[in-house]
Design a protein around this motif. Structure first.
Motif: not given
Length: 124
Positions: A23-35
């Motif tokens: 989940g974290m990797a997919a979110h970050a790979a889409a260009g999003h930040s954790k914030e």
């Protein structure tokens, strides 16, 4: 507890850990930040609990397969512990190195396959 119960506990922990990392990797790979996500803390908690549950189930399995307290672990168990440490540390990777987030999505199933290989074949 029985061997089967410890195995289910171990697998449940692994599923939780892998879902959180993916989940974290997919979110970050889409260009999003954790914030940008409200789920970041939930994923962190899922990752940590999954790692703890997987470790607990794994040590229960060790007791059921006859690894005695105080003996030196066989090589395949050291490999699984190293894999557990790597998977535990990968939680920091997706948002710090976004370029590696996609690679992590490819590597996660390979890490799972390697862990299953070590557990089933006990090569060393």
């Amino acid at each position: 507890m029985s061997y089967a119960a410890y195995k289910l506990i171990h697998i449940f922990g692994l599923f939780a850990l892998f879902v959180a990392l993916a989940g974290m990797a997919a979110h970050a790979a889409a260009g999003h930040s954790k914030e940008e996500t409200t789920s970041y803390r939930t994923l962190l908690a899922l990752h940590g609990l999954g790692a703890l549950i997987a470790l607990t189930g794994g040590f229960g399995l060790m007791a059921r397969v006859g690894v005695m307290h105080g003996e030196m672990f066989p090589g395949w168990i050291w490999g699984k512990l190293l894999l557990w440490l790597i998977l535990g540390g990968l939680v920091a990777l997706p948002y710090r190195r976004r370029g590696l987030a996609k690679a992590l999505l490819v590597a996660l199933p390979l890490f799972g396959l390697f862990g299953a290989y070590l557990a089933n074949y006990k090569p060393f």
